[in-house]
Structure formats: C-alpha cells, structure tokens
Design a protein around this motif. Sequence first.
Motif, short mmCIF file in Angstrom:
data_model
loop_
_atom_site.label_atom_id
_atom_site.label_comp_id
_atom_site.label_asym_id
_atom_site.label_seq_id
_atom_site.Cartn_x
_atom_site.Cartn_y
_atom_site.Cartn_z
N ASN A 289 -6.78 -7.11 -5.44
CA ASN A 289 -7.59 -7.02 -4.22
C ASN A 289 -8.31 -5.68 -4.05
N PRO B 296 -2.23 -3.03 3.58
CA PRO B 296 -3.55 -3.58 3.88
C PRO B 296 -4.19 -4.28 2.69
N PHE B 297 -3.74 -3.97 1.47
CA PHE B 297 -4.31 -4.63 0.29
C PHE B 297 -3.54 -5.87 -0.12
N HIS B 298 -2.21 -5.80 -0.05
CA HIS B 298 -1.40 -6.86 -0.66
C HIS B 298 -0.40 -7.49 0.30
N PRO C 282 -0.05 5.51 -12.64
CA PRO C 282 0.70 4.39 -12.05
C PRO C 282 0.53 4.35 -10.52
N GLU C 283 0.65 3.16 -9.98
CA GLU C 283 0.68 2.91 -8.52
C GLU C 283 1.93 2.09 -8.26
N MET C 284 3.08 2.73 -8.41
CA MET C 284 4.34 1.99 -8.54
C MET C 284 4.80 1.29 -7.27
N HIS D 172 2.86 -0.97 -5.63
CA HIS D 172 1.97 -2.07 -5.24
C HIS D 172 2.06 -3.37 -6.03
N PHE D 173 3.18 -3.61 -6.71
CA PHE D 173 3.36 -4.94 -7.31
C PHE D 173 4.13 -5.82 -6.31
N ARG D 174 4.20 -7.10 -6.61
CA ARG D 174 4.78 -8.07 -5.69
C ARG D 174 6.23 -8.39 -6.04
N LEU D 175 7.04 -8.55 -5.02
CA LEU D 175 8.47 -8.86 -5.17
C LEU D 175 8.74 -10.24 -4.60
N PRO D 176 9.88 -10.86 -4.99
CA PRO D 176 10.30 -12.06 -4.28
C PRO D 176 10.52 -11.71 -2.81
N HIS D 177 10.03 -12.54 -1.93
CA HIS D 177 10.12 -12.26 -0.49
C HIS D 177 10.48 -13.58 0.19
N LEU E 13 9.75 -12.27 -9.90
CA LEU E 13 8.44 -12.48 -9.30
C LEU E 13 8.58 -13.24 -7.99
N PRO E 14 7.57 -13.18 -7.12
CA PRO E 14 7.56 -14.09 -5.98
C PRO E 14 7.56 -15.53 -6.51
N CYS F 157 0.42 -1.85 -12.26
CA CYS F 157 0.87 -0.87 -11.26
C CYS F 157 1.93 0.08 -11.83
#
Lengths: 297, 297
Positions: B259, A178-180, A157-159, A161-166, B164-165, B227
């Motif tokens: 990415n 630097p990646f996301h 797992p890479e816990m 690095h997923f995207r959240l509401p921002h 999610l975003p 992830c």
Amino acid sequence: MTALWGGIEAGGTKFVCAVGTGPDDIRAEVRIPTTTPEATVGQALAFFQAQTRERGPLAAIGIASFGPVDLHPDSPTYGFITSTPKPGWRNADVAGPFRRALNVPVGFDTDVNGAALGENRWGAARGLDTFVYLTIGTGIGGGGLINGRLMRGLLHPEMGHFRLPHDLQADPFPGGCPFHGDCFEGLASGPALEKRWGQRAETLPAEHPAWALEAHYIALALMNYICTLSPQRLIVGGGVMAQRHLFPLVRSEVVRLLNGYIQSPAILEHIDAYIVPPGLGDRAGVLGALALAREAR
Amino acid sequence: MTALWGGIEAGGTKFVCAVGTGPDDIRAEVRIPTTTPEATVGQALAFFQAQTRERGPLAAIGIASFGPVDLHPDSPTYGFITSTPKPGWRNADVAGPFRRALNVPVGFDTDVNGAALGENRWGAARGLDTFVYLTIGTGIGGGGLINGRLMRGLLHPEMGHFRLPHDLQADPFPGGCPFHGDCFEGLASGPALEKRWGQRAETLPAEHPAWALEAHYIALALMNYICTLSPQRLIVGGGVMAQRHLFPLVRSEVVRLLNGYIQSPAILEHIDAYIVPPGLGDRAGVLGALALAREAR
Ligand SMILES: Nc1ncnc2c1ncn2[C@@H]1O[C@H](COP(=O)(O)OP(=O)(O)O)[C@@H](O)[C@H]1O
Ligand SMILES: Nc1ncnc2c1ncn2[C@@H]1O[C@H](COP(=O)(O)OP(=O)(O)O)[C@@H](O)[C@H]1O
Ligand SMILES: [Zn+2]
Ligand SMILES: [Zn+2]
C-alpha cells in the motif's frame, strides 16, 4: 591523546548529541528538541563546533536517524531523511551539513541499526555476527547485523510492517497502522495498546489481559524473524518493553509457537539468553551513534 | 588448462552431480536416487573419482543440500544433515566423505543458498548483493545473500515456517504443517494445495480459485521478507511456480498489501523485475552447487 568521536541519536522528538569514546567515557552530551531541520541540525552543529574548539578535532561523527533514510552512498540523497510524514523533514539532508561544516567522516544509518551496532560493541550482542535489534515504542522498527554487517538492502528493513495472524473474535481492535491496519506495528505499538484499551500503555497493570495478547503478537513477530533471518539473538527494547514481565511471556510463547521446529539449544534450552532487553538500556541510541562514528571512513 | 569444479545438488529424492565450470560448460552429469546415505554418497563419490581419473583433479566440490544442515565450520557435525525426519539421514555426514576421499576443498550449504549463489553468478540475481531465493514445492524454503554473503546465522533460515493471517471463513483448510498447522508452508506448499483442493496442484486449471488464494499467501510471505530483509529482488522458484500465471497475481497482490509504504521505484514502478522466476530455471540447484565449489577454500 585518544581520538574522540561524536554521536547523534536523531529522533523524531529530540536529537541527543554526545562526544566521547564509549559508555564509560562520555565527555559532553546535549539534548536538542526536534523542530525544523535547519534549527535542529544547526544547534547540533553548534554543539560539535564548540566541542571541537575545546577538545580538538573529532575523528568522525555517527548519526543514527529516524527514517526512512537514504543509505546508498552513491545516491544524490545519501544521508537524507526521505519520505517521512513528519512536517518539514521530507527530503531533509541530515548527514551533509556535518560532513561539510566539520570536515570529518560521517557514519549514517537508521536509529535501529545504530543501536544494533552499539549493542554489538558494548551491550547484549557482543561477539555475535547475526542478530536483530527491535524497538517497540511509538512505532516498531528493527535492524541488526547479518554476517557481521549492518542490514541495508533495497532501502532498509521496516520490521514493523508485515502482517500477523489476527483473530478478530479474540481481539476486535482493527489495528492502527494508516498503511496496513493490523500489521505488527498496527497491533502492538504503544499507541496501538492505548487505542485498544483506552488508556496509556504505562497505566495498564501487570495482570491486565493486554499483556498476554501483546506477548502473543510480539512472539509471532519474533518467530517470523527467527525463521526468516536465523538470528543468534533477539534484542527487544523500546518504551513498551519497559514492562519487564513481558519478557518471560514472550519467551514461552515463542517456544510454544515454534513447537520444536528449530533444533537449536539456544532456543530449546537457553531462551532466557536468546530474547533479551538491550544491554545498554535507553543509552543504546546515542551509544549506537558513537559506534557508527567509530566505523565511519 | 581450465580448472574444473564438481557440484552436487543433494535432494531428498535425487542427488544430481555435475562436473564443469558453469551453465555453458557441463562436462558430465549424473542423477542418483536418494536411498541410504552410504549408497547415495558412495555412488556420487564413485562418479567424481571416475571423473578425476579421466580429467585430472577437480579444483573443489560444492554441495547444496536438503536439510536441516550444520553450516558452522568449527562444529563437530559441520557438513552433516542433522534433525531431518527422512529415514536414515538423521546426522548423516554429507561433506566429510568427499573431502576425505577426493582431498579437495568442499563448499557446503543449504540447497536454497546454493541456488541463490548460482542465480547471483549466472542468473536472475547478477549484480545484486541482497536478495532472497525462495522455492515453493514439496516444502517451502528460502535463502539468499545479504550484503554479498550467504545467509547463515544461528542455523540457517527456515523461510517456510512463520505464521500468516489465515481467514478460516474464506479458507477453512487448517494447514498441513505437522509443526505449525497453518504456517506459510502449511498453507501454500504443493502438498497443501493438493490436500485443500483434493487434486494435485498441476491438475488445477488456471482459472481455479486455488490460484488467487495461493497468490495471496505467497504475497503475504513476500511482504514479510520485504519488510524484514529489504531485498533488492525476490526470486521465486519450485514446482508450484511452474504455474507462470501466479507471477502477475503475486506481484499485484504485493503492491496492494504494501500500500505504498516502501517508497522504492523497484516496487512502485518495476515490480515485474522485482519478483521474478529463477534465471537458471530448474538448473539453479546443480549450478548453485557448482557456484558453491567455486567459493570453497
Ligand atoms: N513503562 C511503559 N510501559 C508501557 N508502555 C510504555 C512505557 N513507557 C512508554 N511506553 C509506551 O511506549 C511508547 C513510547 O515509546 P518510546 O520507545 O519511549 O519512544 P519512541 O518510540 O517515540 O522513541 C508510547 O506509546 C508509550 O505509551
Ligand atoms: N506444473 C506444476 N503446477 C503446480 N504444481 C506443481 C507443478 N509441478 C509440480 N508441482 C507441485 O510441486 C511439488 C513438487 O515441487 P518440486 O519443486 O518440483 O520438487 P521438490 O520440492 O520436492 O524439490 C508437488 O507438490 C507438486 O504437486
Ligand atoms: Zn503497517
Ligand atoms: Zn511450519
């Protein structure tokens, strides 16, 4: 004569090596700064060789390593650190030298899986078979056990690095990954806090608005793990979580976000025991390595 | 004489019951509309009793059920559907009547875990030990195997309900989940498509902008599973995915979002084999139930 194990917390800034059987029985311990693979692994090896001369052969070695790492036993690069940006460590063989020089079984996993195993044996995850261990520090990483076995899969797992509401209106900081950009790590790691507020996270006072925002992002991430994995508990450690006042903020935000959807008393009634700091504190890493040794075959 | 198994795909609109040994050997099958628990379970039971009289005792029954369900074998409500809003089904004992009346082992799990097990035995997940099975239809649900064992944990995953975003400028639809508004299910289920665009999803033409947006949300969710779980493959089924043109859109969006972060050839070079439709098509449910029967003890 009790068998002794060796454990290595292999971190990006230091290697912590210990010999013993558990939290109450560490016979020797050494900290080695992480320089080149040759020098660092060489010094660690010298420590265990000296220990072996003094105390007799170790039963096994466990290594809980920074990553990414190759965890597939049948891969030619098993036991290597793989695509790290850390200078000199790309494709570095970490497990091999110990197995060859000491001629003992070597258990090898991610730092967070190691810590998870340590928490399972001696800390905050005793008796559980499905839980997450998350660390929020320079980076954000997670591991854990599912059905009693360490998480692996495709790589591991890479816990972070997923995207959240921002909400860019409420928080215009674009994120520092630097990646996301604004993935979880990009928004909520220690360096993200520092970049957003212009001061080191440890210097932000408890009443600073940084912490409510931080708790919100952490809670969104925990909600995600809860929905995706259904863990019996979430253990959250790392430098940022030294701010203990984050725990009540995160817990109530998780309950608010889930909004009664997961009908479990663990969440609805016992959230204080559901989202917790590591039972082993900052010893989770090296003790986790020892726990990996105890499982090595 | 080969042993025969019974499988029940227990859905919110129909129960599909089958007797056989696998995809190429279904001896009998019946569809029962889901009305009250008593009537529905009663009719299913009558089918298996008639089959037993005709063919001899079944080796076991497997039930892949809509939920939420209680999967803890030592719980007093093991084998029940628990907190569903579906009228009459709250705290309905689904597994018990079959175990008592047929006196055989009963395997019981979520519909998506059943489908995952079926895909593992006969479909798109053969030879894998860690993968996700996701369905995008009236709701969004997911299950899978981790290290060769079905996902369980605290309750069971609820893979449709994390956040999610959501760019309200690009997509002003507020989301349709009664618990979370714009969680994944709230944004991307069949009914969410219908509410956002004012027409049933099956009537939206392939060039409609609905599909690029849908692919974006699905890709964000898959990035999250990748992830968090590090699956070896993601199988995506359900009514909405009948739009086969979604697959290439989702795959390239996953690669774009990650990415390059996950350095695995499975993602970087073989994404077409990494994100796939169910190998068993719309038979995954009932065949999964049969697979659960084969594991029942
Ligand atoms: N007491 C603290 N309060 C808030 N942030 C802290 C504290 N201590 C360390 N940090 C932050 O945590 C990060 C270091 O994380 P840590 O877990 O200690 O190390 P690493 O992740 O490198 O192993 C830094 O960004 C630092 O600013
Ligand atoms: N060919 C299709 N294209 C797009 N959406 C579809 C298609 N077929 C069904 N759907 C949508 O999928 C949902 C039903 O999902 P389905 O998986 O068939 O059933 P369920 O989830 O109830 O088991 C509905 O919202 C429907 O509009
Ligand atoms: Zn990232
Ligand atoms: Zn929801």
